[in-house]
Write an enzyme that holds these catalytic residues in place. Structure first.
Site, PDB file in Angstrom:
ATOM      1  N   SER A 168      -9.034 -62.548  -1.874  1.00 21.97           N
ATOM      2  CA  SER A 168      -8.211 -61.992  -2.936  1.00 21.97           C
ATOM      3  C   SER A 168      -7.190 -63.022  -3.437  1.00 21.97           C
ATOM      4  O   SER A 168      -7.575 -64.054  -3.967  1.00 21.97           O
ATOM      5  CB  SER A 168      -7.532 -60.711  -2.445  1.00 21.97           C
ATOM      6  OG  SER A 168      -6.933 -60.005  -3.505  1.00 21.97           O
ATOM      7  N   ASP A 377     -16.789 -55.300  -7.212  1.00 21.57           N
ATOM      8  CA  ASP A 377     -15.328 -55.384  -7.131  1.00 21.57           C
ATOM      9  C   ASP A 377     -14.750 -55.517  -8.529  1.00 21.57           C
ATOM     10  O   ASP A 377     -15.256 -56.280  -9.349  1.00 21.57           O
ATOM     11  CB  ASP A 377     -14.938 -56.599  -6.282  1.00 21.57           C
ATOM     12  CG  ASP A 377     -13.439 -56.818  -6.205  1.00 21.57           C
ATOM     13  OD1 ASP A 377     -12.688 -55.823  -6.261  1.00 21.57           O
ATOM     14  OD2 ASP A 377     -13.021 -57.982  -6.068  1.00 21.57           O
ATOM     15  N   HIS A 431     -14.488 -55.561  -2.803  1.00 22.12           N
ATOM     16  CA  HIS A 431     -13.470 -56.593  -2.601  1.00 22.12           C
ATOM     17  C   HIS A 431     -13.478 -57.137  -1.173  1.00 22.12           C
ATOM     18  O   HIS A 431     -13.292 -58.326  -0.962  1.00 22.12           O
ATOM     19  CB  HIS A 431     -12.103 -55.986  -2.920  1.00 22.12           C
ATOM     20  CG  HIS A 431     -11.019 -56.990  -3.136  1.00 22.12           C
ATOM     21  ND1 HIS A 431     -11.065 -57.936  -4.135  1.00 22.12           N
ATOM     22  CD2 HIS A 431      -9.835 -57.196  -2.490  1.00 22.12           C
ATOM     23  CE1 HIS A 431      -9.961 -58.675  -4.101  1.00 22.12           C
ATOM     24  NE2 HIS A 431      -9.209 -58.251  -3.116  1.00 22.12           N
TER      25      HIS A 431
END
Length: 454
Positions: A168, A377, A431
């Site tokens: 991320s 995602d 994610h």
């Protein structure tokens, strides 16, 4: 000579004491393990006011020769302990929030992994003076300090291959730390071999541009609206359209803003658009709020909470008093939370694109790199990763092709400069790829670390 030997002996005894004092001898609720693990703190910062908490799990195979990985979870402001206990670690936390189960796809089967809760203010990391103000450069510098302290505490690992990995906002954390390591090799040499980033937000502008197209091609955007925007905003070329550049108050800008709202505030799970949104989670009660990433328009950023995901099991486990004691957490610290709103709000985002740092690592320092993305995602979508990697301008050596895991298509892989740079998508993952597709995640990290064919 006698005095010299005595000093060395004292130093060695002191080192042994440091390591053993950090050794976790009994982790509550965990299955019996065949590897050592440590938890402790590294004192960092120009004022030595930041205490970064780490949790280090040795390799289950041959720690003396297996690679060492650093893991950094993004946010900014979220804790890597969640990844350790729900993604790639040796255990997964059970729904009871009290016990752990063995993870058959753990990355530490043949790699030792250091998880750092960074920056100070995240998880069990703290500031002695309560000053947790920080930004990209300071975080990279303090993470480097922690690494130097780690290799001083565990000098037996200095010669092992070392990799910086993350997820991320790790798309910023990882390249900036790698750059810092390379810049400071004369101060303290680290045997860095590469970097790996999962669903990394590596480019703010590309993140906006790709998400608009991603949502359209997943059936979220109205067709008539799309055709209108295509002609009025993009000269009939939506792939090359600079969606990020439009004024927020223009018709084109309002359309872009609406797509961001759809992704983050429209009822979808932004971390896996095909997964249900768990409305009972504590973080969901904060709402699907967002702020501007990198202080730029359109770019959403989840607050210090994690919408749509139920983090209560890992939160409950890490707040058990016996677990805190086993990890050596000071009793004066508040309860652990998965993310810090204070960090998320106050963090100084200094960089919006990692191209120059990645190219320096790959071209000038011959490091390996892998970017991998779950393909459902919304937070840091796969199209962004693909475009970012392709625009690096590296020689294409392997066109996109599928790879299989356990007889099924696991995803698609593209490679550049031989196999030095890899971009992989993971089919059906969001994610947190190791959570959604643990076997595929293990496959790609093994392929990367040990130069195995996909």
């Amino acid at each position: 000579m006698v005095m010299s030997r005595t000093l060395v002996l004292v130093a060695l005894l002191g080192f042994a004491y440091v390591c053993e004092s950090a050794l976790i001898t009994n982790l509550p609720g965990a299955p019996i393990s065949n590897f050592k693990q440590y938890s402790g703190y590294y004192n960092v910062g120009t004022k030595k006011n930041h205490m970064l908490h780490y949790w280090f799990v040795e390799s289950q195979s041959n720690p003396s020769t297996d690679p060492v990985l650093l893991w950094l979870t993004g946010g900014p402001g979220c804790s890597g302990l969640s990844a350790l206990l729900t993604e790639w670690g040796p255990w997964n936390v059970n729904t009871d929030g009290a016990t752990l189960r063995t993870n058959p796809y753990s990355w530490n089967k043949n790699a030792s992994i250091l998880t750092l809760e960074a920056p100070a203010g995240v998880g069990y990391s703290y500031a002695t003076d309560n000053n947790i103000a920080t930004g990209d450069d300071q975080t990279a510098s303090e993470n480097w300090e922690a690494l130097v302290a780690f290799f001083n505490e565990f000098p037996q690992y200095k010669g092992n291959d070392f990799y910086v990995t993350g997820e991320s906002y790790g798309g910023i954390y990882v390249p900036t730390l790698v750059q810092t390591i390379l810049d400071r090799q004369s101060q303290s040499h680290i045997n860095i071999k590469g970097l790996a980033i999962g669903n990394g937000c590596v480019s703010a502008n590309e993140g906006v541009d790709s998400l608009v197209n991603f949502l359209y091609h997943h059936g979220v955007v109205d067709q008539a609206k799309w055709e209108h925007m295509k002609t009025s905003c993009c000269h009939n070329d939506t792939d090359a359209c600079p969606w990020h550049s439009f004024s927020e108050f223009s018709a084109c800008g309002e359309f872009v803003e609406a797509t961001q709202q759809t992704a983050w505030n429209g009822g979808l799970n932004p971390y896996n658009m095909y997964a249900d949104c768990i409305s009972t989670s504590a973080s969901f009660r904060f709402g699907m709020e967002y702020e501007r990433r990198f202080n730029k328009k359109y770019t959403p950023e989840v607050l210090g909470t994690v919408p749509c995901l139920d983090e209560s099991p890992v939160t409950n486990y890490l707040n058990r008093q016996d677990v805190r004691k086993a990890l050596g957490i000071p009793s004066s610290l508040p309860a652990w939370s998965i993310c810090s709103n204070a960090i998320s709000y106050g963090y100084k985002r200094q960089y919006g694109d990692m191209t120059s740092r990645v190219l320096n690592a790959v071209n000038n320092n011959n490091l390996k790199m892998m970017l991998y993305n779950g393909d459902v995602d919304l937070a840091c979508n796969a199209l962004m990763g693909q475009r970012f990697t392709d625009k690096l301008g590296l020689t294409l050596s392997k066109k996109k092709t599928h790879f299989t895991v356990k007889g099924q298509i696991g995803g698609y892989v593209t490679q550049y400069k031989g196999s030095q740079v890899t971009f992989a998508t993971v089919r059906g993952a969001g994610h947190m790829v190791p959570t959604d597709k643990p076997a595929v995640a293990e496959h790609i990290i093994q392929s990367f670390l040990f130069n195995k064919a996909f």
